[in-house]
Enzyme design. Structure first.
Site, mmCIF file in Angstrom:
data_model
loop_
_atom_site.group_PDB
_atom_site.id
_atom_site.type_symbol
_atom_site.label_atom_id
_atom_site.label_comp_id
_atom_site.label_asym_id
_atom_site.label_seq_id
_atom_site.Cartn_x
_atom_site.Cartn_y
_atom_site.Cartn_z
ATOM 1 N N ARG A 10 -0.632 -8.687 13.493
ATOM 2 C CA ARG A 10 -1.142 -7.746 12.485
ATOM 3 C C ARG A 10 -2.016 -8.480 11.475
ATOM 4 N NH1 ARG A 10 4.483 -5.380 10.958
ATOM 5 N NH2 ARG A 10 3.473 -4.352 9.199
ATOM 6 N N ARG B 112 11.948 -5.419 4.685
ATOM 7 C CA ARG B 112 11.653 -3.999 4.471
ATOM 8 C C ARG B 112 12.543 -3.067 5.280
ATOM 9 N NH1 ARG B 112 5.758 -1.868 5.381
ATOM 10 N NH2 ARG B 112 6.011 -2.983 7.340
ATOM 11 N N ARG C 111 -9.722 0.793 8.621
ATOM 12 C CA ARG C 111 -9.328 -0.567 8.977
ATOM 13 C C ARG C 111 -10.395 -1.294 9.757
ATOM 14 N NH1 ARG C 111 -3.495 0.330 8.794
ATOM 15 N NH2 ARG C 111 -2.358 -1.552 9.311
ATOM 16 N N ARG D 287 11.301 -1.133 11.035
ATOM 17 C CA ARG D 287 10.223 -0.835 11.973
ATOM 18 C C ARG D 287 10.197 -1.815 13.139
ATOM 19 N NH1 ARG D 287 4.983 0.141 8.281
ATOM 20 N NH2 ARG D 287 4.065 -1.137 9.926
ATOM 21 N N LYS E 5 0.831 -1.207 0.000
ATOM 22 C CA LYS E 5 0.000 0.000 0.000
ATOM 23 C C LYS E 5 0.865 1.256 0.000
ATOM 24 C CE LYS E 5 -1.960 -1.236 3.921
ATOM 25 N NZ LYS E 5 -1.337 -2.537 4.219
HETATM 26 P P1 AP5 Z 1 4.873 -1.647 1.776
HETATM 27 O O1 AP5 Z 1 4.524 -0.791 0.607
HETATM 28 O O2 AP5 Z 1 5.637 -1.030 2.896
HETATM 29 O O3 AP5 Z 1 3.548 -2.392 2.329
HETATM 30 P P2 AP5 Z 1 2.299 -1.840 3.115
HETATM 31 O O4 AP5 Z 1 1.095 -2.500 2.545
HETATM 32 O O5 AP5 Z 1 2.312 -0.352 3.156
HETATM 33 O O6 AP5 Z 1 2.585 -2.498 4.527
HETATM 34 P P3 AP5 Z 1 2.613 -1.922 5.995
HETATM 35 O O7 AP5 Z 1 3.301 -2.970 6.816
HETATM 36 O O8 AP5 Z 1 3.140 -0.526 6.064
HETATM 37 O O9 AP5 Z 1 1.117 -1.942 6.319
HETATM 38 P P4 AP5 Z 1 0.534 -2.050 7.687
HETATM 39 O O10 AP5 Z 1 -0.887 -1.947 7.322
HETATM 40 O O11 AP5 Z 1 0.921 -3.224 8.491
HETATM 41 O O12 AP5 Z 1 1.211 -0.844 8.508
HETATM 42 P P5 AP5 Z 1 0.718 0.614 8.893
HETATM 43 O O13 AP5 Z 1 1.887 1.506 8.890
HETATM 44 O O14 AP5 Z 1 -0.484 0.993 8.094
HETATM 45 O O15 AP5 Z 1 5.657 -2.935 1.209
HETATM 46 C C1 AP5 Z 1 6.193 -3.920 2.085
HETATM 47 C C2 AP5 Z 1 7.565 -4.391 1.552
HETATM 48 O O16 AP5 Z 1 7.392 -5.089 0.317
HETATM 49 C C3 AP5 Z 1 8.544 -3.251 1.245
HETATM 50 O O17 AP5 Z 1 9.838 -3.656 1.604
HETATM 51 C C4 AP5 Z 1 8.419 -3.049 -0.278
HETATM 52 O O18 AP5 Z 1 9.629 -2.566 -0.834
HETATM 53 C C5 AP5 Z 1 8.095 -4.454 -0.760
HETATM 54 N N1 AP5 Z 1 7.177 -4.471 -1.913
HETATM 55 C C6 AP5 Z 1 6.078 -3.668 -2.094
HETATM 56 N N2 AP5 Z 1 5.447 -3.996 -3.245
HETATM 57 C C7 AP5 Z 1 6.149 -5.027 -3.801
HETATM 58 C C8 AP5 Z 1 5.976 -5.801 -4.993
HETATM 59 N N3 AP5 Z 1 4.937 -5.589 -5.842
HETATM 60 N N4 AP5 Z 1 6.879 -6.781 -5.242
HETATM 61 C C9 AP5 Z 1 7.911 -7.017 -4.389
HETATM 62 N N5 AP5 Z 1 8.141 -6.310 -3.252
HETATM 63 C C10 AP5 Z 1 7.251 -5.325 -2.953
HETATM 64 O O19 AP5 Z 1 0.210 0.379 10.364
HETATM 65 C C11 AP5 Z 1 1.082 0.112 11.429
HETATM 66 C C12 AP5 Z 1 0.320 0.064 12.736
HETATM 67 O O20 AP5 Z 1 -0.289 1.337 13.002
HETATM 68 C C13 AP5 Z 1 -0.840 -0.928 12.813
HETATM 69 O O21 AP5 Z 1 -0.415 -2.233 13.142
HETATM 70 C C14 AP5 Z 1 -1.716 -0.289 13.883
HETATM 71 O O22 AP5 Z 1 -1.192 -0.530 15.175
HETATM 72 C C15 AP5 Z 1 -1.583 1.190 13.591
HETATM 73 N N6 AP5 Z 1 -2.595 1.689 12.639
HETATM 74 C C16 AP5 Z 1 -2.359 2.259 11.410
HETATM 75 N N7 AP5 Z 1 -3.506 2.611 10.805
HETATM 76 C C17 AP5 Z 1 -4.511 2.266 11.662
HETATM 77 C C18 AP5 Z 1 -5.939 2.372 11.587
HETATM 78 N N8 AP5 Z 1 -6.552 2.889 10.521
HETATM 79 N N9 AP5 Z 1 -6.656 1.906 12.655
HETATM 80 C C19 AP5 Z 1 -6.050 1.374 13.757
HETATM 81 N N10 AP5 Z 1 -4.710 1.255 13.864
HETATM 82 C C20 AP5 Z 1 -3.931 1.692 12.833
#
Ligand code: AP5
Ligand code: ZN
Length: 216
Positions: free
Chosen positions: A171, A126, A87, A160, A13
């Site tokens: 997660r 990552r 979410r 992270r 994402k």
């Molecule tokens: P990346 O693009 O970083 O993936 P992502 O989907 O953004 O994954 P996240 O881990 O950031 O999502 P998340 O939902 O767990 O975390 P968030 O920060 O939102 O890609 C991942 C890796 O793969 C990278 O190394 C990239 O280079 C590689 N890659 C990407 N695309 C690729 C491809 N096509 N092919 C090969 N490699 C590829 O949330 C963190 C925490 O915050 C949550 O756990 C929660 O505690 C809190 N939080 C955030 N939002 C909320 C909410 N709305 N409600 C409640 N709690 C929340």
């Protein structure tokens, strides 16, 4: 246009959101980034959510809806990319109400489909630039010069705290219990579009481009 990127942790994402910012001038709203920022600057809220995030659990709806409200109120952005929000069903309802308030709507919800086995290697490889936020991967997207960000030249590359096997498991469970019901919710609202998140980064971007071109 306003779109939502929906998918499990590691689906890509953040990676795709950054490409859309570059290509279309949309504004990325990542609740994960906002929460990490709050932690790093040591705000009261940041301290409150730190342990919850490190365990891999969701923070409360009130907190994240409040963050989003602040960002979209009075913004003159041409459109938003919601990344990691909503979410929960309660967050989805809150977002619909917020969009109503500013006289806009969600144009598409893009579900990034990946299989769980791929997520482990995505998450464990990552790292991110602490200065500009560019996202890298040990195998699929390394920096050109080891230890130096391609985009801004910073050497502040970070992993992270929640990118470990135990938190990832939590997660994923949180995703399946609380977030995946949104797929049905947006399908019923006729907003759901699906892309193959297992494809290469450029190919995923091309699929998303195709969807957005059909909206404009
Ligand atoms: P990346 O693009 O970083 O993936 P992502 O989907 O953004 O994954 P996240 O881990 O950031 O999502 P998340 O939902 O767990 O975390 P968030 O920060 O939102 O890609 C991942 C890796 O793969 C990278 O190394 C990239 O280079 C590689 N890659 C990407 N695309 C690729 C491809 N096509 N092919 C090969 N490699 C590829 O949330 C963190 C925490 O915050 C949550 O756990 C929660 O505690 C809190 N939080 C955030 N939002 C909320 C909410 N709305 N409600 C409640 N709690 C929340
Ligand atoms: Zn950088």
């Amino acid at each position: 246009v306003n779109i939502i990127l929906l998918g499990p942790p590691g689906a890509g994402k953040g990676t795709q959101a950054r490409l859309l910012v570059e290509g279309r001038g949309l504004v990325q709203l990542s609740t994960g980034d906002m929460l990490r920022e709050a932690r790093n600057s040591g705000t009261e809220m940041g301290n409150l959510v730190a342990a919850v995030m490190d365990r891999g659990e969701l923070v409360t709806d009130e907190i994240v809806v409040g963050l989003i409200r602040e960002k979209i109120a009075g913004s003159d952005a041409p459109g938003f990319i919601f990344d990691g929000f909503p979410r929960t069903l309660a967050q989805a309802d809150a977002l619909a109400a917020l969009m109503d308030e500013i006289g806009q709507r969600i144009d598409a919800v893009i579900e990034m489909q990946v299989d769980d086995a791929a997520l482990v290697s995505r998450i464990s490889g990552r790292y991110t630039c602490g200065n500009c936020g560019e996202v890298y991967h040990d195998d699929t997207k390394p920096t050109k010069v080891p230890g130096v960000c391609d985009v801004c030249g910073s050497t502040d590359l970070r992993r992270r705290a929640d990118d470990n096997a135990e938190s990832l498991r939590t997660r994923l469970l949180e995703y399946y219990k609380k977030t995946s019901p949104l797929i049905g919710y947006y399908y019923a609202n006729r907003l759901l579009r699906t892309v193959d998140g297992l494809a290469e980064i450029d190919q995923v971007a091309a699929q998303i481009d195709g969807i957005l071109n059909r909206i404009d």
